[in-house]
Design a protein around this motif. Structure first.
Motif, PDB file in Angstrom:
ATOM      1  N   UNK A  91      49.196  90.126 -35.051  1.00  0.00           N
ATOM      2  CA  UNK A  91      50.062  88.956 -35.179  1.00  0.00           C
ATOM      3  C   UNK A  91      49.278  87.651 -35.261  1.00  0.00           C
ATOM      4  N   UNK A  92      47.971  87.732 -35.459  1.00  0.00           N
ATOM      5  CA  UNK A  92      47.136  86.527 -35.479  1.00  0.00           C
ATOM      6  C   UNK A  92      47.547  85.570 -36.586  1.00  0.00           C
TER       7      UNK A  92
ATOM      8  N   UNK B 193      46.525  81.802 -38.732  1.00  0.00           N
ATOM      9  CA  UNK B 193      45.303  81.412 -39.449  1.00  0.00           C
ATOM     10  C   UNK B 193      44.152  81.099 -38.500  1.00  0.00           C
ATOM     11  N   UNK B 194      44.440  80.369 -37.428  1.00  0.00           N
ATOM     12  CA  UNK B 194      43.393  80.053 -36.470  1.00  0.00           C
ATOM     13  C   UNK B 194      42.833  81.310 -35.824  1.00  0.00           C
ATOM     14  N   UNK B 195      43.721  82.236 -35.466  1.00  0.00           N
ATOM     15  CA  UNK B 195      43.284  83.476 -34.850  1.00  0.00           C
ATOM     16  C   UNK B 195      42.426  84.316 -35.780  1.00  0.00           C
ATOM     17  N   UNK B 196      42.833  84.421 -37.054  1.00  0.00           N
ATOM     18  CA  UNK B 196      42.052  85.232 -37.991  1.00  0.00           C
ATOM     19  C   UNK B 196      40.683  84.596 -38.242  1.00  0.00           C
ATOM     20  N   UNK B 197      40.631  83.272 -38.268  1.00  0.00           N
ATOM     21  CA  UNK B 197      39.329  82.597 -38.405  1.00  0.00           C
ATOM     22  C   UNK B 197      38.422  82.939 -37.229  1.00  0.00           C
ATOM     23  N   UNK B 198      38.983  83.076 -36.026  1.00  0.00           N
ATOM     24  CA  UNK B 198      38.185  83.453 -34.858  1.00  0.00           C
ATOM     25  C   UNK B 198      37.573  84.839 -35.052  1.00  0.00           C
ATOM     26  N   UNK B 199      38.345  85.767 -35.629  1.00  0.00           N
ATOM     27  CA  UNK B 199      37.823  87.106 -35.891  1.00  0.00           C
ATOM     28  C   UNK B 199      36.693  87.062 -36.923  1.00  0.00           C
ATOM     29  N   UNK B 200      36.848  86.228 -37.944  1.00  0.00           N
ATOM     30  CA  UNK B 200      35.791  86.074 -38.947  1.00  0.00           C
ATOM     31  C   UNK B 200      34.535  85.458 -38.328  1.00  0.00           C
TER      32      UNK B 200
ATOM     33  N   UNK C 166      48.477  88.671 -46.440  1.00  0.00           N
ATOM     34  CA  UNK C 166      47.571  87.807 -47.205  1.00  0.00           C
ATOM     35  C   UNK C 166      47.927  86.323 -47.172  1.00  0.00           C
ATOM     36  N   UNK C 167      49.176  85.982 -46.945  1.00  0.00           N
ATOM     37  CA  UNK C 167      49.550  84.559 -46.914  1.00  0.00           C
ATOM     38  C   UNK C 167      48.969  83.837 -45.699  1.00  0.00           C
ATOM     39  N   UNK C 168      48.555  84.596 -44.715  1.00  0.00           N
ATOM     40  CA  UNK C 168      47.806  84.042 -43.583  1.00  0.00           C
ATOM     41  C   UNK C 168      46.313  84.233 -43.779  1.00  0.00           C
TER      42      UNK C 168
ATOM     43  N   UNK D  28      40.574  82.606 -44.669  1.00  0.00           N
ATOM     44  CA  UNK D  28      39.280  82.953 -45.264  1.00  0.00           C
ATOM     45  C   UNK D  28      38.669  81.763 -45.996  1.00  0.00           C
ATOM     46  N   UNK D  29      39.497  81.047 -46.733  1.00  0.00           N
ATOM     47  CA  UNK D  29      39.016  79.868 -47.467  1.00  0.00           C
ATOM     48  C   UNK D  29      38.501  78.809 -46.495  1.00  0.00           C
TER      49      UNK D  29
END
Length: 336
Positions: free
Chosen positions: A302-303, A305-312, A17-19, A24-25
């Motif tokens: 292992x994504x 913050x930038x990687x997780x934003x790409x998934x979103x 969650x710290x990533x 998400x925000x």
């Protein structure tokens, strides 16, 4: 269309969650119409959100889940033993219609098993397949399967090709070129399943099948959709990511070896940053589980913050494209 809602398994992945919470925000700021549901341990998520007072609370809410599926847990254990896991609750939000998509960086096997159990597959589809984009000389190529199905029959490969073509077309590519990944382009090359799949694809109505493709042809941009079994696809993708990371690291080392190289590196910095933005694995992070009666996107474990934003972003694009409904509408015409 009502406001799109994405349910996020906020406890999944190596960074957790710290990533995921700050990513998400940031995504809420990028897409003003988007709503997000963070699923996980409420006290922890609330404390992370509270550290960012600019959050629009009307567009971000928390759904408590007391359990977490570990990255090393067996899918069967996750399916039967953790009814209140964050991954499962996020998928149940999609099943109930309270969310349009689910994004998780958690255990891939558990996500596939829970998705098939809760959302079911579309009519005519035996197995969902993971699909993701890789950069090529001409833009992007979408590769599937990426690890969901290690052993595949010719019928499975055919279904993957149909789903991949429809999905890529829905995302904006007209008449996408479809190819089978093989050890050569000649008709005599490949195992029996690949040869049978090729024969089926040659007869598929309305499908732009262009034949076999080798690994280097993928990067030359010779196809828009490339199909293989999950064993080959996962190795291909991970090897590509490792190569991109190695080249970036080597370039950074070379440009710091001497004063001259550092000066050259400084001059080349804008171009290198642009190249990194185009080729970096995190830019293309996010694999869709095609063939389900709902949108599910798997982020790399292992994504950052930038990687997780790409998934979103990918999940948001599939919501806007109404992808499961478009797949359902086309599958009857293309499946044998």
């Amino acid at each position: 269309m009502s406001a799109p809602v994405i349910a996020i398994d906020a406890m999944g992945g190596d960074l957790g969650p710290r990533c995921i919470v700050p990513a998400s925000i940031a995504c809420l700021a990028e897409f003003p119409s988007l709503h997000l549901v963070l699923v996980g341990q409420a006290p922890l998520l609330q404390s992370l959100i509270a550290s960012n007072p600019a959050v629009d609370s009307a567009r971000l809410r928390i759904e408590h889940a007391s359990e977490v599926i570990g990255m090393d847990e067996r899918p069967a254990q996750a399916l039967r033993g953790k009814p209140d896991a964050s991954m499962r609750i996020a998928l149940e939000l999609v099943r109930s219609g309270r969310a349009n998509a689910c994004v998780s960086a958690g255990n891939s096997g558990a996500l596939m098993a829970l998705s098939r159990y809760l959302l079911k597959t579309l009519p005519g589809i035996d197995r969902p397949a993971m699909i993701s984009a890789v950069p090529t000389a001409r833009g992007l190529c979408h590769l599937l399967d990426l690890g969901a199905n290690v052993d595949c029959s010719a019928e499975h490969l055919y279904q993957f090709a149909v789903m991949g073509a429809v999905a890529v077309e829905a995302l904006g590519v007209a008449n996408p070129r479809v190819a089978l990944l093989n050890i050569g382009t000649e008709d005599i090359k490949g195992n029996q399943q690949v040869k049978l799949a090729a024969s089926m694809l040659q007869q598929a109505p309305g499908l732009n099948y262009v034949g076999y493709i080798e690994g280097d042809g993928v990067y030359r941009g010779e196809a828009d959709v490339v199909v293989c079994d999950g064993f080959v696809g996962n190795i291909f993708l991970k090897s590509s990511e490792g190569l991109a990371t190695m080249i970036a690291g080597r370039a950074q080392t070379l440009f710091s070896e001497s004063l001259t190289s550092r000066l050259i590196g400084r001059l080349a910095s804008p171009l290198l940053k642009r190249l990194h933005a185009e080729l970096a694995p995190e830019t293309h992070n996010g694999a869709s589980l095609l063939g389900l009666q709902g949108i599910v996107v798997k982020s790399h474990g292992s994504a950052d913050q930038q990687g997780f934003r790409s998934a979103l972003r990918l999940a948001f694009a599939e919501i806007r494209a109404n992808l499961p409904q478009r797949l359902h509408g086309r599958l009857e015409d293309l499946l044998l």
